[in-house]
Design a protein around this motif. Structure first.
Motif, mmCIF file in Angstrom:
data_model
loop_
_atom_site.group_PDB
_atom_site.id
_atom_site.type_symbol
_atom_site.label_atom_id
_atom_site.label_comp_id
_atom_site.label_asym_id
_atom_site.label_seq_id
_atom_site.Cartn_x
_atom_site.Cartn_y
_atom_site.Cartn_z
ATOM 1 N N SER A 1 0.853 -1.183 0.000
ATOM 2 C CA SER A 1 0.000 0.000 0.000
ATOM 3 C C SER A 1 0.890 1.234 0.000
ATOM 4 O O SER A 1 1.963 1.236 0.610
ATOM 5 N N ASP A 2 0.425 2.265 -0.658
ATOM 6 C CA ASP A 2 1.174 3.523 -0.615
ATOM 7 C C ASP A 2 1.177 4.131 0.782
ATOM 8 O O ASP A 2 1.962 5.034 1.064
ATOM 9 N N ASP A 3 0.310 3.636 1.654
ATOM 10 C CA ASP A 3 0.257 4.140 3.031
ATOM 11 C C ASP A 3 1.348 3.548 3.928
ATOM 12 O O ASP A 3 1.562 4.035 5.030
ATOM 13 N N LEU A 4 2.013 2.497 3.478
ATOM 14 C CA LEU A 4 3.049 1.853 4.281
ATOM 15 C C LEU A 4 4.417 2.279 3.750
ATOM 16 O O LEU A 4 4.806 1.909 2.644
ATOM 17 N N LEU A 5 5.131 3.055 4.538
ATOM 18 C CA LEU A 5 6.469 3.496 4.141
ATOM 19 C C LEU A 5 7.473 2.385 4.428
ATOM 20 O O LEU A 5 7.624 1.954 5.568
ATOM 21 N N TRP A 6 8.142 1.928 3.379
ATOM 22 C CA TRP A 6 9.120 0.856 3.551
ATOM 23 C C TRP A 6 10.246 1.267 4.487
ATOM 24 O O TRP A 6 10.746 0.449 5.254
ATOM 25 N N ALA A 7 10.681 2.518 4.400
ATOM 26 C CA ALA A 7 11.812 2.975 5.215
ATOM 27 C C ALA A 7 11.501 2.903 6.707
ATOM 28 O O ALA A 7 12.409 2.890 7.536
ATOM 29 N N GLU A 8 10.229 2.829 7.056
ATOM 30 C CA GLU A 8 9.822 2.613 8.448
ATOM 31 C C GLU A 8 9.483 1.150 8.692
ATOM 32 O O GLU A 8 9.830 0.591 9.730
ATOM 33 N N ALA A 9 8.787 0.524 7.749
ATOM 34 C CA ALA A 9 8.289 -0.836 7.945
ATOM 35 C C ALA A 9 9.407 -1.873 7.944
ATOM 36 O O ALA A 9 9.366 -2.824 8.736
ATOM 37 N N VAL A 10 10.403 -1.727 7.082
ATOM 38 C CA VAL A 10 11.473 -2.735 7.015
ATOM 39 C C VAL A 10 12.301 -2.756 8.301
ATOM 40 O O VAL A 10 12.503 -3.824 8.889
ATOM 41 N N PRO A 11 12.783 -1.603 8.808
ATOM 42 C CA PRO A 11 13.476 -1.654 10.100
ATOM 43 C C PRO A 11 12.580 -2.205 11.218
ATOM 44 O O PRO A 11 13.053 -2.931 12.100
ATOM 45 N N ALA A 12 11.287 -1.898 11.155
ATOM 46 C CA ALA A 12 10.361 -2.410 12.166
ATOM 47 C C ALA A 12 10.252 -3.930 12.099
ATOM 48 O O ALA A 12 10.144 -4.601 13.136
ATOM 49 N N VAL A 13 10.295 -4.497 10.900
ATOM 50 C CA VAL A 13 10.263 -5.954 10.749
ATOM 51 C C VAL A 13 11.477 -6.579 11.427
ATOM 52 O O VAL A 13 11.357 -7.554 12.179
ATOM 53 N N PHE A 14 12.652 -6.027 11.181
ATOM 54 C CA PHE A 14 13.861 -6.576 11.796
ATOM 55 C C PHE A 14 13.833 -6.423 13.313
ATOM 56 O O PHE A 14 14.232 -7.336 14.038
ATOM 57 N N ALA A 15 13.339 -5.293 13.798
ATOM 58 C CA ALA A 15 13.235 -5.088 15.251
ATOM 59 C C ALA A 15 12.228 -6.064 15.851
ATOM 60 O O ALA A 15 12.470 -6.644 16.918
ATOM 61 N N TRP A 16 11.109 -6.266 15.176
ATOM 62 C CA TRP A 16 10.087 -7.198 15.663
ATOM 63 C C TRP A 16 10.645 -8.612 15.729
ATOM 64 O O TRP A 16 10.445 -9.325 16.715
ATOM 65 N N ARG A 17 11.349 -9.016 14.694
ATOM 66 C CA ARG A 17 11.932 -10.360 14.698
ATOM 67 C C ARG A 17 12.909 -10.527 15.858
ATOM 68 O O ARG A 17 12.906 -11.556 16.536
ATOM 69 N N ALA A 18 13.732 -9.534 16.086
ATOM 70 C CA ALA A 18 14.724 -9.613 17.170
ATOM 71 C C ALA A 18 14.062 -9.680 18.544
ATOM 72 O O ALA A 18 14.596 -10.309 19.461
ATOM 73 N N ALA A 19 12.903 -9.059 18.681
ATOM 74 C CA ALA A 19 12.224 -8.987 19.976
ATOM 75 C C ALA A 19 11.152 -10.051 20.172
ATOM 76 O O ALA A 19 10.553 -10.123 21.240
ATOM 77 N N THR A 20 10.912 -10.889 19.168
ATOM 78 C CA THR A 20 9.793 -11.829 19.212
ATOM 79 C C THR A 20 10.303 -13.252 19.054
ATOM 80 O O THR A 20 10.579 -13.693 17.931
ATOM 81 N N PRO A 21 10.442 -13.978 20.160
ATOM 82 C CA PRO A 21 10.985 -15.332 20.072
ATOM 83 C C PRO A 21 10.186 -16.259 19.150
ATOM 84 O O PRO A 21 10.764 -17.117 18.496
ATOM 85 N N ASP A 22 8.863 -16.081 19.074
ATOM 86 C CA ASP A 22 8.041 -16.966 18.244
ATOM 87 C C ASP A 22 7.681 -16.333 16.893
ATOM 88 O O ASP A 22 6.648 -16.642 16.305
ATOM 89 N N TRP A 23 8.561 -15.475 16.378
ATOM 90 C CA TRP A 23 8.251 -14.776 15.129
ATOM 91 C C TRP A 23 7.984 -15.734 13.985
ATOM 92 O O TRP A 23 7.128 -15.466 13.147
ATOM 93 N N ARG A 24 8.672 -16.871 13.948
ATOM 94 C CA ARG A 24 8.452 -17.835 12.854
ATOM 95 C C ARG A 24 7.029 -18.389 12.898
ATOM 96 O O ARG A 24 6.372 -18.522 11.873
ATOM 97 N N THR A 25 6.543 -18.715 14.075
ATOM 98 C CA THR A 25 5.176 -19.217 14.228
ATOM 99 C C THR A 25 4.175 -18.156 13.793
ATOM 100 O O THR A 25 3.225 -18.448 13.051
ATOM 101 N N ARG A 26 4.381 -16.938 14.232
ATOM 102 C CA ARG A 26 3.465 -15.857 13.873
ATOM 103 C C ARG A 26 3.513 -15.558 12.376
ATOM 104 O O ARG A 26 2.490 -15.255 11.765
ATOM 105 N N LEU A 27 4.693 -15.683 11.774
ATOM 106 C CA LEU A 27 4.811 -15.501 10.332
ATOM 107 C C LEU A 27 4.039 -16.597 9.595
ATOM 108 O O LEU A 27 3.291 -16.309 8.652
ATOM 109 N N GLU A 28 4.198 -17.833 10.024
ATOM 110 C CA GLU A 28 3.456 -18.940 9.389
ATOM 111 C C GLU A 28 1.954 -18.737 9.517
ATOM 112 O O GLU A 28 1.205 -19.037 8.587
ATOM 113 N N GLU A 29 1.506 -18.237 10.656
ATOM 114 C CA GLU A 29 0.076 -17.966 10.839
ATOM 115 C C GLU A 29 -0.397 -16.882 9.871
ATOM 116 O O GLU A 29 -1.485 -16.986 9.296
#
Length: 141
Positions: free
Chosen positions: A99-127
């Motif tokens: 979406s044009d409403d989602l800025l990649w320059a904010e969302a991509v670093p947020a993805v990496f931060a979320w993965r680092a802080a979320t032990p079950d990120w793989r499960t949540r990604l699969e869901e």
């Protein structure tokens, strides 16, 4: 020889690429001329993790790949935030997916931060991947 400036990408895409390079990703493939499978392609790699950025007939798309997983930015964003980008088929295509409403320059670093802080990120990604498949099944039968 292709050069990153030849991507002619939106500022947000270029800022995302700069952030990724600053985080240790290196360019592993760059195609800036029209290709049979898309107009532009950039692959970045850090260890066994890859980020691909492609423009295919207009919109820009970003995805991630690890040793045994693959997902688009929209799927990671859904897994991390619960926000679903599910526009109707008749809606105009955004310049950047999902979406044009989602800025990649904010969302991509947020993805990496979320993965680092979320032990079950793989499960949540699969869901989130399965939820996306279910939306497709409901829409297209």
């Amino acid at each position: 020889m292709d050069h990153i400036d030849d991507l002619d990408a939106p500022d947000d895409v270029m800022a995302t690429i700069e952030w990724l390079i600053g985080e240790g990703f290196e360019i592993s493939r760059l195609l800036t001329r029209d290709q049979p499978n898309g107009n532009k392609l950039l692959r970045l790699q850090r260890g066994d993790e890859h980020v691909h950025i492609v423009r295919d007939r207009g919109p820009w798309e970003l995805g991630f790949r690890g040793p045994d997983w693959v997902a688009g930015l929209h799927t990671f964003h859904e897994a991390a935030t619960g926000v679903v980008f599910d526009q109707p088929p008749e809606a105009p295509m955004p310049r950047q997916l999902p979406s044009d409403d989602l800025l990649w320059a904010e969302a991509v670093p947020a993805v990496f931060a979320w993965r680092a802080a979320t032990p079950d990120w793989r499960t949540r990604l699969e869901e989130a991947i399965e939820a996306g498949r279910e939306r497709i099944r409901r829409r297209f039968g």
